[in-house]
Write an enzyme that holds these catalytic residues in place. Structure first.
Site, mmCIF file in Angstrom:
data_model
loop_
_atom_site.group_PDB
_atom_site.id
_atom_site.type_symbol
_atom_site.label_atom_id
_atom_site.label_comp_id
_atom_site.label_asym_id
_atom_site.label_seq_id
_atom_site.Cartn_x
_atom_site.Cartn_y
_atom_site.Cartn_z
ATOM 1 N N ASP A 5 -11.298 2.829 3.997
ATOM 2 C CA ASP A 5 -11.521 1.382 3.899
ATOM 3 C C ASP A 5 -13.024 1.083 3.820
ATOM 4 O OD1 ASP A 5 -9.986 -0.825 3.562
ATOM 5 O OD2 ASP A 5 -9.664 -1.236 5.697
ATOM 6 N N GLN A 31 -4.896 -1.579 9.573
ATOM 7 C CA GLN A 31 -4.772 -2.898 8.938
ATOM 8 C C GLN A 31 -5.320 -3.975 9.877
ATOM 9 O OE1 GLN A 31 -3.453 -3.458 5.718
ATOM 10 N NE2 GLN A 31 -4.219 -5.522 6.048
ATOM 11 N N LYS A 83 0.836 -1.207 0.000
ATOM 12 C CA LYS A 83 0.000 0.000 0.000
ATOM 13 C C LYS A 83 0.869 1.255 0.000
ATOM 14 C CE LYS A 83 -3.886 -2.395 2.064
ATOM 15 N NZ LYS A 83 -4.552 -2.878 3.275
#
Ligand code: NDP
Length: 281
Positions: A117, A94, A50
């Protein structure tokens, strides 16, 4: 017949190139903060990919790595700090986080306007009611690949295997918004093979290597394989028996190089979108 490959790597490169131009047109670079708690090796690889892509797109990016024993309150304080930072447009924690941390409390602590997200309940609600919010990256990436296949979605039979809040459920929603007739399958579904056999579009998001058999696939169907599993030989395999399914499908995503790169590209897209919105205010 051998299916046409939906090359996520190539499409993701095109998407990120276009995002570079959008990012460069802003008065300051869009900012993405990624928080990693603990030392899960797979998570570390995802985060590295990422940040590498963020660099390519020209984002300002920060990786905050916290030890596995971090208290939930300290993680929430870190998220609050990022929420208050005007340079940060997107916050991604994450997952998975260590077991002593409540995943939902973490999601709830991210301001919906920085939730790139797309997991916050408000964004999930926006998706459910077909309003413009942040949609989780993997489902967005699947839809982009589907568009590239040129397959008409209106009235198509779509079968989604898996109903997680990260992948299965939001993709079922997006397919429904695209006028598919959607069947959402899960671990309690009876006769999965029969559902798959009538699908024009199949999305497999389960986490069981090669569980979707080639013989189940309707000839000419589009098969999007979200699964990322480690095979016995250490190589990555999807949830679909790729070699057999590609003989019947019209389009299929490989693993790796299919949905995975698109997920990262869509994280960049959500971050640029967030920056554009925030800077326009
Ligand atoms: P989850 O474990 O959260 O969800 C798995 C889903 O699969 C559940 O809804 C479960 O059903 C269902 N399921 C389990 N067993 C069966 C079965 N035998 N038959 C039918 N359905 C079943 O996983 P995620 O959604 O987070 O991820 C799914 C896969 O996608 C994983 O391999 C993950 O690594 C991968 N992934 C890939 C990404 C990418 O970028 N390519 C991004 C995110 C995930 P139930 O609800 O009944 O338990």
């Amino acid at each position: 017949m051998s299916a046409t490959l939906l090359d996520g790597k190539a499409v993701a490169a095109e998407v990120t190139e276009a995002l570079r131009a959008r990012a460069a047109a802003l008065p300051r670079p869009p900012g993405l903060a990624v928080v990693l708690v603990g030392d899960d090796p797979a998570s570390a690889v995802y985060v590295r990919n990422k940040t590498r892509t963020a660099e390519k797109v020209g984002l300002a990016h920060w990786q905050i790595t916290l030890p596995a024993h971090t208290a939930e309150s300290d993680l929430l304080a870190e998220v609050r700090r990022l929420a208050d930072d005007p340079q940060v447009d997107g916050i991604l924690v994450q997952f998975p986080v260590p077991g002593h941390i409540d995943r939902l409390r973490v999601i709830d602590s991210i301001p919906p306007e920085k939730d790139v997200d797309g997991l916050h309940a408000l964004n999930a609600g926006y998706l459910a009611t077909k309003r413009d919010g942040f949609v989780p990256c993997t489902p967005l990436g699947c839809m982009e690949l589907l568009k590239r296949s040129g397959v008409a979605t209106r009235g198509a039979e779509a079968v989604v295997i898996g109903r997680s809040d990260l992948v299965g459920r939001p993709i079922a929603r997006l397919l429904e918004h695209a006028d598919c007739t959607v069947t959402a399958c899960h671990s309690r579904t009876r006769d999965l093979a029969a559902h798959v056999a009538r699908a024009d579009i199949v999305v497999a998001a389960v986490g069981i290597p090669r569980m979707v058999k080639g013989g189940w696939v309707k000839p000419g169907a589009v098969v999007l394989d979200v699964g990322i599993n480690k095979g016995a030989d250490g190589k990555l395999v999807g949830d679909v028996d790729f070699e057999a399914a590609r003989e019947r499908a019209g389009f299929i995503t490989p693993v790796p190089g299919g949905v995975g790169p698109m997920t990262i590209a869509m994280l960049m897209a959500n971050t640029v979108k967030s920056a554009e919105r925030r800077l326009a205010r």
